[in-house]
Design a protein around this motif. Structure first.
Motif, PDB file in Angstrom:
ATOM      1  N   PHE A 213       9.688   2.705 -20.688  1.00  0.00           N
ATOM      2  CA  PHE A 213       9.348   3.471 -19.484  1.00  0.00           C
ATOM      3  C   PHE A 213       8.744   2.572 -18.397  1.00  0.00           C
ATOM      4  O   PHE A 213       9.046   2.726 -17.216  1.00  0.00           O
ATOM      5  N   PHE A 214       7.888   1.615 -18.801  1.00  0.00           N
ATOM      6  CA  PHE A 214       7.274   0.709 -17.816  1.00  0.00           C
ATOM      7  C   PHE A 214       8.323  -0.166 -17.139  1.00  0.00           C
ATOM      8  O   PHE A 214       8.309  -0.351 -15.919  1.00  0.00           O
ATOM      9  N   MET A 215       9.233  -0.720 -17.937  1.00  0.00           N
ATOM     10  CA  MET A 215      10.290  -1.565 -17.369  1.00  0.00           C
ATOM     11  C   MET A 215      11.131  -0.770 -16.364  1.00  0.00           C
ATOM     12  O   MET A 215      11.413  -1.238 -15.262  1.00  0.00           O
ATOM     13  N   THR A 216      11.485   0.446 -16.767  1.00  0.00           N
ATOM     14  CA  THR A 216      12.310   1.282 -15.878  1.00  0.00           C
ATOM     15  C   THR A 216      11.571   1.580 -14.576  1.00  0.00           C
ATOM     16  O   THR A 216      12.137   1.453 -13.484  1.00  0.00           O
ATOM     17  N   ALA A 217      10.289   1.962 -14.699  1.00  0.00           N
ATOM     18  CA  ALA A 217       9.513   2.313 -13.506  1.00  0.00           C
ATOM     19  C   ALA A 217       9.348   1.095 -12.588  1.00  0.00           C
ATOM     20  O   ALA A 217       9.450   1.208 -11.363  1.00  0.00           O
ATOM     21  N   GLY A 218       9.114  -0.065 -13.186  1.00  0.00           N
ATOM     22  CA  GLY A 218       8.953  -1.291 -12.401  1.00  0.00           C
ATOM     23  C   GLY A 218      10.219  -1.618 -11.613  1.00  0.00           C
ATOM     24  O   GLY A 218      10.173  -1.902 -10.406  1.00  0.00           O
ATOM     25  N   ILE A 219      11.361  -1.560 -12.310  1.00  0.00           N
ATOM     26  CA  ILE A 219      12.637  -1.869 -11.654  1.00  0.00           C
ATOM     27  C   ILE A 219      12.942  -0.833 -10.566  1.00  0.00           C
ATOM     28  O   ILE A 219      13.333  -1.182  -9.442  1.00  0.00           O
ATOM     29  N   ALA A 220      12.732   0.444 -10.884  1.00  0.00           N
ATOM     30  CA  ALA A 220      13.026   1.511  -9.911  1.00  0.00           C
ATOM     31  C   ALA A 220      12.162   1.362  -8.652  1.00  0.00           C
ATOM     32  O   ALA A 220      12.635   1.582  -7.528  1.00  0.00           O
ATOM     33  N   THR A 221      10.892   0.965  -8.838  1.00  0.00           N
ATOM     34  CA  THR A 221       9.990   0.798  -7.694  1.00  0.00           C
ATOM     35  C   THR A 221      10.409  -0.396  -6.837  1.00  0.00           C
ATOM     36  O   THR A 221      10.445  -0.319  -5.604  1.00  0.00           O
ATOM     37  N   ALA A 222      10.757  -1.510  -7.497  1.00  0.00           N
ATOM     38  CA  ALA A 222      11.216  -2.699  -6.767  1.00  0.00           C
ATOM     39  C   ALA A 222      12.451  -2.352  -5.931  1.00  0.00           C
ATOM     40  O   ALA A 222      12.571  -2.761  -4.767  1.00  0.00           O
ATOM     41  N   LEU A 223      13.351  -1.570  -6.526  1.00  0.00           N
ATOM     42  CA  LEU A 223      14.582  -1.192  -5.809  1.00  0.00           C
ATOM     43  C   LEU A 223      14.256  -0.292  -4.617  1.00  0.00           C
ATOM     44  O   LEU A 223      14.860  -0.432  -3.544  1.00  0.00           O
ATOM     45  N   PHE A 224      13.300   0.619  -4.777  1.00  0.00           N
ATOM     46  CA  PHE A 224      12.909   1.494  -3.656  1.00  0.00           C
ATOM     47  C   PHE A 224      12.355   0.651  -2.499  1.00  0.00           C
ATOM     48  O   PHE A 224      12.708   0.846  -1.338  1.00  0.00           O
ATOM     49  N   ILE A 225      11.505  -0.328  -2.831  1.00  0.00           N
ATOM     50  CA  ILE A 225      10.920  -1.186  -1.790  1.00  0.00           C
ATOM     51  C   ILE A 225      12.028  -1.954  -1.061  1.00  0.00           C
ATOM     52  O   ILE A 225      12.033  -2.071   0.164  1.00  0.00           O
ATOM     53  N   LEU A 226      13.000  -2.449  -1.832  1.00  0.00           N
ATOM     54  CA  LEU A 226      14.131  -3.164  -1.222  1.00  0.00           C
ATOM     55  C   LEU A 226      14.924  -2.245  -0.285  1.00  0.00           C
ATOM     56  O   LEU A 226      15.368  -2.672   0.785  1.00  0.00           O
ATOM     57  N   VAL A 227      15.113  -0.974  -0.701  1.00  0.00           N
ATOM     58  CA  VAL A 227      15.841  -0.027   0.159  1.00  0.00           C
ATOM     59  C   VAL A 227      15.095   0.146   1.488  1.00  0.00           C
ATOM     60  O   VAL A 227      15.702   0.130   2.560  1.00  0.00           O
ATOM     61  N   VAL A 228      13.773   0.291   1.399  1.00  0.00           N
ATOM     62  CA  VAL A 228      12.969   0.452   2.626  1.00  0.00           C
ATOM     63  C   VAL A 228      13.176  -0.736   3.566  1.00  0.00           C
ATOM     64  O   VAL A 228      13.348  -0.581   4.776  1.00  0.00           O
ATOM     65  N   ILE A 229      13.193  -1.955   2.984  1.00  0.00           N
ATOM     66  CA  ILE A 229      13.286  -3.163   3.820  1.00  0.00           C
ATOM     67  C   ILE A 229      14.716  -3.432   4.299  1.00  0.00           C
ATOM     68  O   ILE A 229      14.944  -3.752   5.465  1.00  0.00           O
ATOM     69  N   VAL A 230      15.683  -3.292   3.389  1.00  0.00           N
ATOM     70  CA  VAL A 230      17.029  -3.824   3.630  1.00  0.00           C
ATOM     71  C   VAL A 230      18.021  -2.790   4.165  1.00  0.00           C
ATOM     72  O   VAL A 230      18.888  -3.102   4.975  1.00  0.00           O
ATOM     73  N   PHE A 231      17.895  -1.540   3.703  1.00  0.00           N
ATOM     74  CA  PHE A 231      18.962  -0.557   3.923  1.00  0.00           C
ATOM     75  C   PHE A 231      18.941  -0.022   5.353  1.00  0.00           C
ATOM     76  O   PHE A 231      18.017   0.662   5.757  1.00  0.00           O
TER      77      PHE A 231
END
Length: 462
Positions: A213-231
């Protein structure tokens, strides 16, 4: 797409969307003529980022089912309750598809991307609050939030492809966007059995689950931050003439309701909608219940159960690619759909009668054949629908196909699960075989009324 024909955006297994190449009135034509068509370097980053958070969301769909027996013991709930964690994805999709499709049309890509990736991360963090056996409702809440994210993800691939990519690379971009989801299911079969071994001690089990669960949450959060910056909403310049035309038009009102009513009066499309739902619903039920079936005949083989799931998905990805290329080359929509349907039925029958033989390698072989045709059928269904329903928006026709698939998916998962509990796995699989047989017969009755082909031919003649 030739010369001035409408360029089709084809997806391996997702939504499809028309890129009109037709007239947009003199003003629009002029504006589109002056608009500079240029490809943005950011486009590959955008599609890979989307593909990544789509992968993460699909992983969360199947992460419980792929180690069904472990979660069942940890939370002390019934197998049926664990199956509902997978079915929640199907259930939320049905009522929310059209509001989200409307939002995508009205508010554009960036908002939908932010909502999808944010909900995906939020659901993953909520699951971290469910690491005690009595906290099953918390895990359900987390999964429902992730299922909301999925509604914001499934409809995106074709839109991203047409808004960001040139006409010669749009199908490739769409395939990449769709493959993320398929790959996520594959990872969801492969990783949980490795991260969460079936140990007796509940404390130890909670520790292993928390790592996942921690790994999934960490990856999902990193991806959300990238969407905010890049998308970004769209590139600075339109990537194709067709896109330039669309952007230069005044936004006119498009009636979803009218479009849906027209589709529901199209007899061939209705037949396809039912047959597509039957086939894809069987695939959903099979994915959800796979761990239960394999463990029943091969106790202690959780990791191999996951690998069999992986085999089904990977061979299906190959099948989807091949069937897409075959359609582009031959345009034999009905014949190809019928052959693939018959082979899905054959694969299901083979799987049904070899599962209990006691040889795991045989199960791998039959599951691979089944996946190749059953998942290979997905793009065929979307493409055939686009032909039968032209000039309606493909987003609407593929959305209706998806709704049909989710409804049958829920019905088959419940039905097969109950039959397996009472009469064993073979009876449960024969239940699916009978519906695939029904779908095969119904497919034979679909008339190949290829309206889009006809429109292209008429265009060429004029």
């Amino acid at each position: 797409g030739t010369g001035g024909q409408p360029r089709r955006v084809v997806c391996a297994a997702g939504m499809v969307q028309q890129e009109p190449g037709g007239a947009a009135g003199p003003a629009g034509e002029a504006a589109a003529g002056t608009a500079e068509v240029r490809l943005s370097r950011r486009r590959w980053v955008v599609v890979l980022l989307f593909s990544s958070y789509s992968l993460c969301n699909a992983f969360q769909w199947i992460q419980y089912s792929s180690i069904n027996n472990v979660f069942l013991r940890f939370y002390g709930v019934s197998a049926f309750a664990i199956d509902w964690l997978s079915m929640s994805y199907m259930l939320t999709y049905i009522p929310l598809l059209f509001p989200v499709a409307w939002l995508l049309d009205k508010r554009g890509l960036r908002l939908i991307a932010l909502a999808g990736s944010a909900l995906n991360a939020l659901g993953a963090w909520v699951k971290l609050g469910s690491l005690k056996p009595h906290l099953f409702p918390v895990t359900v809440l987390g999964q429902v939030i992730c299922s909301l994210a999925q509604v914001f993800i499934l409809g995106m691939p074709s839109r991203i492809a047409s808004v960001w990519f040139g006409s010669h690379e749009v199908s490739t971009a769409c395939s990449i966007a769709v493959f993320g989801n398929q790959l996520g299911i594959a990872v969801g079969f492969l990783v949980p059995p490795v991260l969460v071994p079936n140990v007796e001690d509940v404390e130890k089990l909670a520790y292993h689950i928390s790592i996942m669960f921690f790994m999934t949450a960490g990856i999902a959060t990193a991806l959300f931050i990238l969407v905010v910056i890049v998308f970004k909403e769209k590139p600075p310049h339109p990537p194709s003439r067709a896109q330039a035309l669309i952007q230069s038009r005044p936004p006119e009102e498009y009636s979803y309701v009218q479009s849906i009513l027209r589709l529901l009066r199209n007899a061939n499309f209705l037949l396809l909608m039912v047959t597509y739902g039957l086939n894809t619903g069987c695939f959903y039920a099979l994915s959800t219940l796979l761990n239960r079936m394999v463990i029943h005949h091969y106790p202690g083989e959780e990791v191999n159960a996951g690998r069999i799931g992986l085999t089904i998905i990977l061979s299906g990805m190959v099948g989807a690619l091949i069937s897409g290329m075959w359609l582009d080359r031959t345009k034999t929509y009905k014949q190809t759909t019928l052959v693939v349907y018959i082979m899905s039925l054959a694969g299901m029958i083979a799987y049904t009668f070899t599962l209990s033989l006691g040889h795991l390698w045989v199960v791998f072989a039959t599951a691979g054949m089944l996946g190749f045709f059953m998942t290979g059928y997905l793009p065929l269904g979307f493409e055939f629908a686009a032909e039968l329903t032209y000039p309606e928006s493909e987003g609407t026709s593929s959305g209706l196909l998806n709704v049909s698939a989710q409804i049958f998916g829920i019905a088959f998962t419940i039905g097969q699960g109950q039959i397996m509990d009472r009469y064993g796995t073979k009876a449960g699989n024969i239940f699916l075989c009978s519906f695939l047989f029904l779908g095969t017969v119904m497919t034979a009755f679909i008339k190949a009324d290829l309206r889009r082909q006809q429109a292209n031919l008429d265009n060429e003649q004029t």
